[in-house]
Design a protein around this motif. Structure first.
Motif, mmCIF file in Angstrom:
data_model
loop_
_atom_site.group_PDB
_atom_site.id
_atom_site.type_symbol
_atom_site.label_atom_id
_atom_site.label_comp_id
_atom_site.label_asym_id
_atom_site.label_seq_id
_atom_site.Cartn_x
_atom_site.Cartn_y
_atom_site.Cartn_z
ATOM 1 N N VAL A 1 0.835 -1.212 0.000
ATOM 2 C CA VAL A 1 0.000 0.000 0.000
ATOM 3 C C VAL A 1 0.868 1.260 0.000
ATOM 4 O O VAL A 1 0.444 2.309 -0.497
ATOM 5 N N LEU A 2 2.082 1.174 0.530
ATOM 6 C CA LEU A 2 2.964 2.336 0.516
ATOM 7 C C LEU A 2 3.252 2.787 -0.911
ATOM 8 O O LEU A 2 3.487 3.975 -1.157
ATOM 9 N N GLY A 3 3.236 1.844 -1.839
ATOM 10 C CA GLY A 3 3.451 2.211 -3.239
ATOM 11 C C GLY A 3 2.404 3.178 -3.743
ATOM 12 O O GLY A 3 2.709 4.105 -4.502
ATOM 13 N N SER A 4 1.150 2.985 -3.320
ATOM 14 C CA SER A 4 0.093 3.896 -3.764
ATOM 15 C C SER A 4 0.302 5.289 -3.196
ATOM 16 O O SER A 4 0.049 6.295 -3.875
ATOM 17 N N ALA A 5 0.787 5.383 -1.957
ATOM 18 C CA ALA A 5 1.034 6.694 -1.357
ATOM 19 C C ALA A 5 2.103 7.451 -2.133
ATOM 20 O O ALA A 5 1.990 8.666 -2.360
ATOM 21 N N LEU A 6 3.142 6.744 -2.558
ATOM 22 C CA LEU A 6 4.200 7.391 -3.347
ATOM 23 C C LEU A 6 3.656 7.894 -4.674
ATOM 24 O O LEU A 6 4.048 8.961 -5.154
ATOM 25 N N VAL A 7 2.746 7.130 -5.280
ATOM 26 C CA VAL A 7 2.164 7.547 -6.553
ATOM 27 C C VAL A 7 1.284 8.777 -6.375
ATOM 28 O O VAL A 7 1.303 9.701 -7.195
ATOM 29 N N PHE A 8 0.493 8.830 -5.298
ATOM 30 C CA PHE A 8 -0.390 9.973 -5.066
ATOM 31 C C PHE A 8 0.395 11.271 -4.985
ATOM 32 O O PHE A 8 -0.040 12.319 -5.465
ATOM 33 N N PHE A 9 1.558 11.224 -4.346
ATOM 34 C CA PHE A 9 2.372 12.424 -4.190
ATOM 35 C C PHE A 9 3.368 12.595 -5.330
ATOM 36 O O PHE A 9 4.177 13.521 -5.318
ATOM 37 N N GLN A 10 3.285 11.670 -6.315
ATOM 38 C CA GLN A 10 4.162 11.705 -7.478
ATOM 39 C C GLN A 10 5.619 11.804 -7.076
ATOM 40 O O GLN A 10 6.402 12.550 -7.640
ATOM 41 N N LYS A 11 5.967 11.035 -6.059
ATOM 42 C CA LYS A 11 7.355 10.965 -5.630
ATOM 43 C C LYS A 11 7.824 9.527 -5.753
ATOM 44 O O LYS A 11 7.116 8.602 -5.421
ATOM 45 N N ARG B 1 -6.579 -1.314 -17.265
ATOM 46 C CA ARG B 1 -6.474 -2.754 -17.461
ATOM 47 C C ARG B 1 -5.078 -3.250 -17.084
ATOM 48 O O ARG B 1 -4.918 -4.286 -16.439
ATOM 49 N N ILE B 2 -4.048 -2.490 -17.474
ATOM 50 C CA ILE B 2 -2.675 -2.869 -17.144
ATOM 51 C C ILE B 2 -2.491 -2.905 -15.626
ATOM 52 O O ILE B 2 -1.884 -3.825 -15.069
ATOM 53 N N GLY B 3 -3.042 -1.904 -14.935
ATOM 54 C CA GLY B 3 -2.916 -1.857 -13.482
ATOM 55 C C GLY B 3 -3.606 -3.022 -12.813
ATOM 56 O O GLY B 3 -3.061 -3.640 -11.889
ATOM 57 N N LEU B 4 -4.815 -3.362 -13.285
ATOM 58 C CA LEU B 4 -5.553 -4.476 -12.687
ATOM 59 C C LEU B 4 -4.888 -5.812 -12.992
ATOM 60 O O LEU B 4 -4.866 -6.712 -12.155
ATOM 61 N N MET B 5 -4.313 -5.935 -14.201
ATOM 62 C CA MET B 5 -3.577 -7.157 -14.537
ATOM 63 C C MET B 5 -2.340 -7.289 -13.650
ATOM 64 O O MET B 5 -1.991 -8.381 -13.200
ATOM 65 N N SER B 6 -1.677 -6.158 -13.397
ATOM 66 C CA SER B 6 -0.517 -6.174 -12.506
ATOM 67 C C SER B 6 -0.935 -6.616 -11.109
ATOM 68 O O SER B 6 -0.246 -7.413 -10.465
ATOM 69 N N SER C 1 3.832 -0.342 -9.100
ATOM 70 C CA SER C 1 3.497 -0.874 -10.425
ATOM 71 C C SER C 1 1.999 -1.135 -10.553
ATOM 72 O O SER C 1 1.459 -1.127 -11.661
ATOM 73 N N ILE C 2 1.313 -1.371 -9.431
ATOM 74 C CA ILE C 2 -0.144 -1.513 -9.455
ATOM 75 C C ILE C 2 -0.814 -0.141 -9.471
ATOM 76 O O ILE C 2 -1.722 0.126 -10.255
#
Length: 262
Positions: free
Chosen positions: A19-29, A116-121, A164-165
């Motif tokens: 879940v930490l990966g999603s936090a990094l994506v939200f802040f674009q860092k 679709r790519i994200g859900l497949m990942s 990557s997700i």
């Protein structure tokens, strides 16, 4: 707390690192590529070392209690784990997406394609997280001092998997809840794999059962380190970070195990 509770808590924490990966994506860092390379290689070194020195030896030790060919049976179990995860990887390839959320591919493609790519990942990574959870859980049940550093190594590995997700799903939908949910489901596959493995095997926790479990776990962990962590570390390296991280992970694991043995 007993070892089973500790093992489940540690496995849950390692899985939620996704879940930490999603936090990094939200802040674009994203982490510095060189730091990321060192961290992934460090995790690979720790996983390979603990798998071949501690977990594999646990397999030999347990098989040795019921057979004079403990090493032979442990080697067979190791190969079963190795081949099993190779087959899984062939049937459901684990995606190795870029960690750069500014990559034009995230913006140039149609939103439906990105989603679709994200859900497949998410699906592929979830499938691969089941054996990781099983490995972390049983290593910790047997010896928490071995399971904890292994869980930390897997947690480091899970953060870029979360990215990557999250990256394609979030940039396609701008939906934070959906993005976090996809990462959460993938991360929860690890404690779920631990629970399923425990309830299936708890009635058969004989020495030979542990021999098979630890041998298979060692094979799985070595494959994950060599097939996923090291290639990813090399991809983001800009020098000798991969070698330094690999050696550092092995050294820290060796020192920690030696200290706990004193």
């Amino acid at each position: 707390m007993d070892n089973v509770s500790i093992a489940f808590a540690i496995t849950l924490a390692a899985g939620l690192a996704t879940v930490l990966g999603s936090a990094l994506v939200f802040f674009q860092k994203t982490p510095s590529p060189r730091t990321l390379s060192f961290g992934l290689a460090f995790a690979a070194g720790a996983m390979v070392f603990v798998s071949l020195t501690e977990i594999f030896n646990k397999s030999i030790e347990n098989f040795g209690k019921v057979s004079s060919f403990g090493l032979v049976w442990a080697a067979i179990a190791f190969l079963v784990g190795l081949v099993g995860v190779i087959v899984l990887d062939r049937l459901i390839p684990n995606p190795h997406e870029t960690l750069d959320v500014q990559d034009p591919r995230f913006h140039d493609q149609k939103q439906s394609y990105l989603k679709r790519i994200g859900l497949m990942s998410a699906f592929a990574i979830t499938a691969h997280n089941f054996p990781e959870g099983l490995a972390t859980f049983f290593a910790t049940v047997e010896n928490p001092t071995v399971g904890l550093p292994l869980a930390l190594a897997i947690a480091v590995h899970n953060i870029p998997e979360g990215i990557s997700i999250a990256a394609p799903i979030y940039f396609a939908t701008q939906n934070k809840k959906l993005t976090v949910f996809a990462c959460l489901i993938s991360g929860l596959a690890e404690p779920l794999g631990a629970l399923i493995g425990y309830f299936v095997l708890k009635s058969f926790l004989l020495p030979e059962t542990f021999g098979w479990v630890f041998g298979i776990i060692a094979g799985i962990m070595v494959f994950l380190a060599l097939d996923e962590l090291l290639p990813a570390a090399k991809r983001y390296a800009d020098g000798h970070e991969t070698v330094y991280g690999l050696a550092g992970g092995m050294a820290v694991m060796a020192i920690s195990l030696a200290l706990f043995a004193v």
